[in-house]
Design a protein around this motif. Structure first.
Motif, PDB file in Angstrom:
ATOM      1  N   LEU A 152      -2.462  -1.925  -5.455  1.00 40.35           N
ATOM      2  CA  LEU A 152      -2.006  -0.654  -3.596  1.00 40.35           C
ATOM      3  C   LEU A 152      -3.757  -0.533  -3.769  1.00 40.35           C
ATOM      4  N   THR A 153      -4.473  -0.685  -2.259  1.00 40.06           N
ATOM      5  CA  THR A 153      -5.576  -0.273  -2.556  1.00 40.06           C
ATOM      6  C   THR A 153      -6.047   1.060  -1.470  1.00 40.06           C
TER       7      THR A 153
ATOM      8  N   ASP B 153       0.850  -0.930  -0.340  1.00 42.25           N
ATOM      9  CA  ASP B 153      -0.341  -0.191  -0.443  1.00 42.25           C
ATOM     10  C   ASP B 153       1.014   1.401  -0.039  1.00 42.25           C
TER      11      ASP B 153
ATOM     12  N   GLN C 258       1.949   1.514   4.724  1.00 39.49           N
ATOM     13  CA  GLN C 258       1.955  -0.285   4.463  1.00 39.49           C
ATOM     14  C   GLN C 258       1.800  -0.218   5.958  1.00 39.49           C
TER      15      GLN C 258
END
Length: 456
Positions: A259-260, A215, A221
């Motif tokens: 990546l969310t 992320d 992260q």
């Protein structure tokens, strides 16, 4: 209508590749847009992009404003652009040629936005057994004709918590595919915290496509993707990734980052460029529209801000590409390639069509996100696929049967949006999708002139 019929055919020049040659039924036949290169139109059905003159653009806008869809169709018919619709009203489900196996319905991370509820999909943590996995693989390959293609993905939870099963299934599937003359592609979605040198060698041997859920920078992260014990995961991921990234090769192992995007991503470009700098083949982003931690989910109110960040990234990608530099922004490149090919579809993806998700218990679901959800379950690997239930589920989700999709110019590029997101979070992303596609259409016009090699 005089202004409509007076527009000459010579004012239109086809720009993208072959798509359908017909107009869709219903309103909103196309989308007019302008770039530094002039006026352009996307005809919705067949996703055809044309260069047009100002007169045609004005006539199409007037037709839509004064007479709606019938007037738009009349204009386009006068120019010979009508024919059999590229998207029909009926859906005939294709043969299944792709499966994802939830071999581990458990995870060693505790991501707050996880659609799989920590990997267990709302039930008890469990693992797939060998008999179930073998039956899934054998059923997949039996349904693919010799010379055909198939794909097998390992997901979870975290699939590397079942490393031995992953390797056993891969070896078995590769052998069976070779026997049947089927070209089989393997994929793995992982959080990368358990990767090791042996894994990297095995994944490279079988030419896996590896998607790493990551992320952004260390602070993000560690906050968004902590371990079950509450510690950060960024440093561990970077240490474990190295052997996989080092083994990337054209036609072989490829590693992408996913990546969310949550409400925490206030500088998306910095996060994406951090991942690009690690050496991934591609970096893509996906908004968290449904989250078990509601504080992380994006709502319609957040989507305008996300659109601004996405188009900023796209503009940077375009600038870099025009200078001959690498900038592996996967969302933009995928959109441009679909526009170029004239991709048109009645559904957003292959879920429940050519692709199914298999739960640890062997149940067949619309996709990996619907594991454990009886609303999208179609039999199991032992008893077989419930084709009638699958057909009904797909037919109900045809984009022309969805609202407000049926009246949207972007419907055949979008397909109606992720089934899972729509079911659980509604249609908060519609304006975002239209804005993103409008930006991508303009970028396609510029790049197809300046960098045609991007499109083969």
């Amino acid at each position: 209508m005089s202004a409509v019929v007076s527009v000459p055919v010579a004012s239109i020049g086809r720009r993208n590749a072959a798509g359908g040659a017909a107009l869709p039924r219903g309103p909103s036949q196309g989308f007019s847009f302008e770039t530094e290169r002039g006026h352009h139109v996307l005809v919705s059905d067949g996703s055809r992009v044309y260069d047009v003159d100002a007169g045609f653009a004005a006539a199409l806008a007037a037709a839509a404003r004064q007479g709606g869809a019938p007037a738009e169709r009349a204009l386009l018919a006068s120019l010979g652009l009508l024919g059999q619709p590229a998207i029909g009203p009926a859906l005939e489900p294709p043969p299944v040629n792709a499966l994802s196996l939830a071999i581990a319905q458990r995870c060693n991370l505790a991501c707050g936005y996880c659609y799989a509820d920590g990997g267990s999909f709302g039930g008890e943590a469990r693992a797939m057994d060998w008999d179930t996995a073998r039956a899934a693989v054998d059923g997949l390959l039996q349904g693919v004709e010799p010379g055909g293609r198939a794909s097998l993905a390992f997901m979870g939870g975290e699939p590397l918590t079942e490393r031995a099963l992953l390797r056993r299934v891969t070896t078995h599937a590769a052998e069976r595919a070779a026997q049947r003359g089927v070209r089989l592609q393997f994929a793995l979605t992982t959080n990368a915290t358990l990767l090791n040198e042996d894994d990297a060698a095995f994944l490279a041997e079988h030419r896996f496509t590896v998607t790493v859920s990551l992320d952004g920078e260390a602070e993000l992260q560690d906050r968004l993707r902590p371990t079950l014990g509450g510690t950060g995961s960024h440093a561990r991921v970077l240490a474990r990734l190295a052997p996989v990234l080092a083994r990337q090769a054209p036609g072989g192992l490829q590693a992408s980052a996913r990546l969310t995007v949550t409400r925490e991503h206030r500088n998306l470009r910095a996060s994406v460029e951090h991942l690009m700098g690690l050496g991934f083949h591609s970096v893509g982003v996906s908004p968290a529209l449904h989250s078990r931690d509601a504080r992380l989910a994006l709502t319609a109110e957040h989507m305008a801000g996300l659109l601004g960040q996405m188009t900023g990234l796209a503009a940077e990608a375009e600038r870099r590409w025009l200078q001959g530099e690498a900038y592996p922004f996967g969302n933009l490149l995928a959109a441009l390639q679909e526009i170029h090919l004239g991709t048109h579809r009645p559904l957003p993806c292959g879920a429940a069509a050519a692709y199914l998700g298999v739960g640890a218990d062997g149940a067949l679901h619309a996709c990996h996100r619907f594991v454990g959800d009886d609303s999208a379950a179609f039999g199991d690997v032992q008893q077989g696929l419930d084709t009638a239930a699958r057909s009904r589920w797909l037919a109900a989700r045809h984009v022309d049967r969805q609202q407000p999709c049926a009246g949207c110019w972007a419907r055949y590029l979008c397909g109606g949006g992720c089934h899972h997101e729509v079911q659980h979070g509604g249609r908060a992303a519609c304006d975002f999708i239209r804005g993103w596609l409008a930006h991508c259409l303009a970028a396609y016009v510029r790049l197809s002139d300046a960098r045609p090699q991007l499109f083969g």
